[in-house]
Write a protein that holds these residues in place. Sequence first.
Motif, short mmCIF file in Angstrom:
data_model
loop_
_atom_site.label_atom_id
_atom_site.label_comp_id
_atom_site.label_asym_id
_atom_site.label_seq_id
_atom_site.Cartn_x
_atom_site.Cartn_y
_atom_site.Cartn_z
N GLU B 58 0.82 -1.22 0.00
CA GLU B 58 0.00 0.00 0.00
C GLU B 58 0.85 1.26 0.00
N MET B 59 2.11 1.15 0.32
CA MET B 59 2.97 2.33 0.38
C MET B 59 3.76 2.54 -0.90
N ALA B 60 4.29 1.45 -1.48
CA ALA B 60 5.25 1.60 -2.55
C ALA B 60 5.38 0.33 -3.37
N SER B 61 6.17 0.45 -4.45
CA SER B 61 6.56 -0.71 -5.24
C SER B 61 8.08 -0.81 -5.24
N LEU B 62 8.55 -2.04 -5.31
CA LEU B 62 9.98 -2.29 -5.35
C LEU B 62 10.28 -3.07 -6.62
N ILE B 63 11.15 -2.50 -7.44
CA ILE B 63 11.55 -3.15 -8.68
C ILE B 63 13.01 -3.57 -8.55
N ILE B 64 13.28 -4.86 -8.66
CA ILE B 64 14.64 -5.39 -8.54
C ILE B 64 15.06 -5.90 -9.92
N THR B 65 16.23 -5.49 -10.38
CA THR B 65 16.69 -5.93 -11.70
C THR B 65 16.94 -7.44 -11.69
N GLU B 66 16.97 -8.00 -12.88
CA GLU B 66 17.09 -9.45 -13.00
C GLU B 66 18.41 -9.95 -12.40
N ASP B 67 19.48 -9.18 -12.56
CA ASP B 67 20.76 -9.59 -11.99
C ASP B 67 20.88 -9.22 -10.51
N ARG B 68 19.87 -8.56 -9.98
CA ARG B 68 19.75 -8.17 -8.57
C ARG B 68 20.82 -7.18 -8.13
N LYS B 69 21.50 -6.55 -9.04
CA LYS B 69 22.55 -5.61 -8.67
C LYS B 69 22.03 -4.20 -8.41
N SER B 70 20.78 -3.97 -8.70
CA SER B 70 20.20 -2.67 -8.39
C SER B 70 18.70 -2.80 -8.21
N SER B 71 18.12 -1.79 -7.60
CA SER B 71 16.67 -1.79 -7.38
C SER B 71 16.18 -0.35 -7.39
N THR B 72 14.86 -0.22 -7.51
CA THR B 72 14.22 1.10 -7.50
C THR B 72 12.98 1.04 -6.63
N LEU B 73 12.90 1.97 -5.72
CA LEU B 73 11.69 2.13 -4.91
C LEU B 73 10.82 3.17 -5.60
N ILE B 74 9.56 2.84 -5.78
CA ILE B 74 8.65 3.75 -6.46
C ILE B 74 7.52 4.15 -5.51
N LEU B 75 7.40 5.45 -5.28
CA LEU B 75 6.24 6.00 -4.59
C LEU B 75 5.33 6.54 -5.68
N PRO B 76 4.19 5.92 -5.94
CA PRO B 76 3.43 6.21 -7.16
C PRO B 76 2.90 7.64 -7.25
N HIS B 77 2.47 8.21 -6.16
CA HIS B 77 1.92 9.57 -6.17
C HIS B 77 2.46 10.30 -4.94
N ALA B 78 3.63 10.87 -5.09
CA ALA B 78 4.30 11.46 -3.93
C ALA B 78 3.52 12.66 -3.37
N THR B 79 3.49 12.74 -2.06
CA THR B 79 2.89 13.89 -1.38
C THR B 79 3.95 14.58 -0.54
N LEU B 80 3.61 15.75 -0.03
CA LEU B 80 4.57 16.50 0.79
C LEU B 80 4.99 15.67 2.01
N ARG B 81 4.09 14.83 2.49
CA ARG B 81 4.40 14.01 3.66
C ARG B 81 5.40 12.89 3.37
N ASP B 82 5.70 12.69 2.10
CA ASP B 82 6.71 11.69 1.74
C ASP B 82 8.13 12.26 1.78
N THR B 83 8.26 13.54 2.06
CA THR B 83 9.59 14.13 2.22
C THR B 83 10.27 13.47 3.41
N ALA B 84 11.44 12.84 3.15
CA ALA B 84 12.10 12.04 4.18
C ALA B 84 13.46 11.58 3.65
N VAL B 85 14.20 10.92 4.53
CA VAL B 85 15.41 10.21 4.11
C VAL B 85 15.03 8.76 3.86
N TYR B 86 15.38 8.25 2.70
CA TYR B 86 15.04 6.88 2.31
C TYR B 86 16.30 6.02 2.32
N TYR B 87 16.22 4.91 3.04
CA TYR B 87 17.37 4.03 3.19
C TYR B 87 17.13 2.71 2.44
#
Lengths: 115, 109
Positions: B58-87
């Motif tokens: 319900e918060m986000a999507s996580l896309i991991i590449t096939e070789d698993r060497k990188s990933s992307t976190l997707i917040l589909p509709h960012a709001t001001l409340r999503d301003t933060a440090v992401y680890y």
Amino acid sequence: NAGVTQTPKFQVLKTGQSMTLQCAQDMNHEYMSWYRQDPGMGLRLIHYSVGAGITDQGEVPNGYNVSRSTTEDFPLRLLSAAPSQTSVYFCASSYIGQGFDYGYTFGSGTRLTVV
Amino acid sequence: DAKTTQPTSMDCAEGRAANLPCNHSTISGNEYVYWYRQIHSQGPQYIIHGLKNNETNEMASLIITEDRKSSTLILPHATLRDTAVYYCIVSLYGNKLVFGAGTILRVKS
């Protein structure tokens, strides 16, 4: 459920004093951890525990002791406070079972100043 | 534990998707990718985790590449409340978490 409760929220210590930061969780989580966060920096792991009676060191354990006598409580003891231990301390807990990992739940932190 | 590399900061327009990248080229086969965020001075908040398949909650999507060497976190509709440090953290299942510096996401109106 109260989640992860940390006490106190604020504390000022004099150099050389000792104290215990309290952490309690009511979610029956097996895993618990202590982190410190210095201004403008990320979290650093101090100690962690995978169950009652089991503890291990993290990245920065020096100057801190922990014990885990019950599932609910994981206190962090500062043996002899130093100004370098001025930081925000976070406690976290998690349930990780077979096929289930809901991530760590963090407390609201204890802000410690050592003068 | 494998190391991760994240951009220091990113900006995103409110209502748009926020795509936060993470490189973890030394990840081992049994290590998971976890994402947490920290809003201001609060305790970090768990977002999502995955091993090799893409994950969505319900918060986000996580896309991991096939070789698993990188990933992307997707917040589909960012709001001001999503301003933060992401680890982005790579860790064995059920193991301790070691945080890096993270990415400062600023959502702007």
